[in-house]
Write a protein that holds these residues in place. Structure first.
Motif, PDB file in Angstrom:
ATOM      1  N   SER A  47       0.819  -1.216   0.000  1.00  0.00           N
ATOM      2  CA  SER A  47       0.000   0.000   0.000  1.00  0.00           C
ATOM      3  C   SER A  47       0.855   1.270   0.000  1.00  0.00           C
ATOM      4  CB  SER A  47      -0.935   0.008   1.204  1.00  0.00           C
ATOM      5  OG  SER A  47      -0.199  -0.010   2.423  1.00  0.00           O
ATOM      6  N   ASP A  76      -0.744   3.160  -3.573  1.00  0.00           N
ATOM      7  CA  ASP A  76      -2.001   3.836  -3.263  1.00  0.00           C
ATOM      8  C   ASP A  76      -2.296   5.010  -4.187  1.00  0.00           C
ATOM      9  OD1 ASP A  76      -0.023   5.515  -2.325  1.00  0.00           O
ATOM     10  OD2 ASP A  76      -0.888   5.774  -0.323  1.00  0.00           O
ATOM     11  N   GLU A 124      -5.874  -2.269  -7.179  1.00  0.00           N
ATOM     12  CA  GLU A 124      -6.467  -3.563  -6.833  1.00  0.00           C
ATOM     13  C   GLU A 124      -5.702  -4.739  -7.446  1.00  0.00           C
ATOM     14  OE1 GLU A 124      -8.413  -2.185 -10.630  1.00  0.00           O
ATOM     15  OE2 GLU A 124      -7.928  -1.260  -8.695  1.00  0.00           O
ATOM     16  N   ALA A 146      -6.285  -2.816  -0.599  1.00  0.00           N
ATOM     17  CA  ALA A 146      -7.001  -2.564  -1.848  1.00  0.00           C
ATOM     18  C   ALA A 146      -6.884  -3.704  -2.853  1.00  0.00           C
ATOM     19  CB  ALA A 146      -6.485  -1.276  -2.493  1.00  0.00           C
ATOM     20  N   THR A 147      -6.024  -4.679  -2.590  1.00  0.00           N
ATOM     21  CA  THR A 147      -5.791  -5.753  -3.552  1.00  0.00           C
ATOM     22  C   THR A 147      -7.027  -6.628  -3.690  1.00  0.00           C
ATOM     23  OG1 THR A 147      -3.473  -5.797  -2.862  1.00  0.00           O
ATOM     24  CG2 THR A 147      -4.252  -7.632  -4.203  1.00  0.00           C
ATOM     25  N   SER A 148      -7.384  -6.974  -4.925  1.00  0.00           N
ATOM     26  CA  SER A 148      -8.559  -7.803  -5.175  1.00  0.00           C
ATOM     27  C   SER A 148      -8.264  -9.267  -4.871  1.00  0.00           C
ATOM     28  CB  SER A 148      -9.016  -7.669  -6.628  1.00  0.00           C
ATOM     29  OG  SER A 148      -8.083  -8.291  -7.496  1.00  0.00           O
TER      30      SER A 148
END
Length: 311
Positions: free
Chosen positions: A122, A126, A132, A156-158
């Motif tokens: 991050s 960011d 993601e 935020a990573t998918s």
């Protein structure tokens, strides 16, 4: 496996990753802004592949070598890649710049993974339009001999990027673990750091020589830890398992932990004393030869592990 992999940085780790992916049959595009670094990387990769063949760990040198292409233009290097392994400097600002440049030249669904040893994803992703698809995939050096990879997503990573990375590492014959929450240093280096901090204190305070400290791990802890982890070790070291072990030995470990101070064991005087002992055992000019010896021993260990049935 036909995945196309991009690697940013042709240094020690970038070269090693190229071997990992090409050995598994994946096409590799190795990028570095310095064309001379690419020339050196090519010869180093060829030599490492030859060593692997001699150790019986691969059947052919030419096949994986043919899958590795080098390129000093970022856009050409990263065209049509599905996954990128970034091996740039351990510097947040440098990585932010690299990821901005990557985002400008790759497809939206290309996974961007970093080899960083301890910086949370991050911190350098960011600012991106699509954070993601970014995460950390931290290897152990050299990854073509030590297969652990720490897959460490950012908040935020998918889930899709995590799953793709874990699956890719398995296809590349690595042993991925999932770091469930961001933490500085991830898992391996925090464990290694705890051991190193205590080792330095024991050496600094005169309880043990550097050589005998290394013997303690090499001929003690390391023998077990080469095929099972610390939790399984203690689970098997008490008649009724891990809870029984905790009742028997937990008080000892709690008391030892209380004895540790919060002082810095990495002070210059301790390091100088340690370096003096190590250089008496191994002069500086012998480091490269000893590193090559280490890699041959790792190859022999890997060949042995492959020859026995694993659980």
């Amino acid at each position: 496996m036909t995945a196309r992999i991009g690697i940013v940085g042709a240094g020690l780790i970038g070269r090693a990753w190229a071997i990992v992916f090409a050995r598994a049959g994946m096409t590799v595009s190795l990028y570095d802004v310095d064309s001379s670094a690419l020339d050196k990387a090519w010869e180093a990769i060829r030599q490492s592949l030859a060593d692997l063949k001699q150790a019986g760990l691969i059947e052919d040198v030419k096949a994986p070598l043919a899958l590795i292409q080098t390129e000093s233009n970022l856009q050409r290097a990263m065209a049509d890649v599905e996954y990128i392994q970034e091996c740039g400097p351990e510097n947040v600002e440098a990585k932010r710049d690299i990821y901005s440049a990557l985002e400008a030249v790759v497809a939206r669904d290309t996974v961007l993974a970093s080899s960083t040893s301890g910086i949370a994803a991050s911190r350098f992703t960011d600012h991106l339009r699509h954070p993601e698809r970014c995460l950390v995939a931290h290897p152990v050096n050299p990854p073509y001999l030590v297969p652990l990879v720490e897959v460490a997503p950012a908040p935020a990573t998918s889930e899709a990027a995590v799953n793709r990375s874990m699956h890719l590492m398995e296809q590349a014959q690595q042993a991925p673990i999932l770091v469930r929450k961001e933490i500085q240093g991830f898992i391996l280096n925090r464990l290694q750091g705890a051991l190193l901090n205590e080792a330095l204190r024991l050496f600094r305070d005169g309880y043990v020589s550097a050589e005998d400290l290394d013997k303690t791990v090499k001929h003690g802890l390391g023998l077990r830890w080469s095929f099972m982890g610390p939790f399984e070790t203690i689970d098997l070291n008490a008649p009724s398992g891990v809870a029984d072990y905790g009742q028997r030995y937990g008080p000892l470990y709690r008391e030892v932990d209380r004895q540790r101070g919060d002082d810095d064991p990495w002070d210059s005087a301790t390091l100088a004393a340690l370096d003096k002992e190590r250089r008496e055992r191994l002069p500086s000019q012998g480091l490269a030869e000893r590193q090559a010896w280490r890699d041959r021993r790792l190859m022999a260990l890997m060949a042995h592990q492959r020859s026995v049935t694993s659980s």
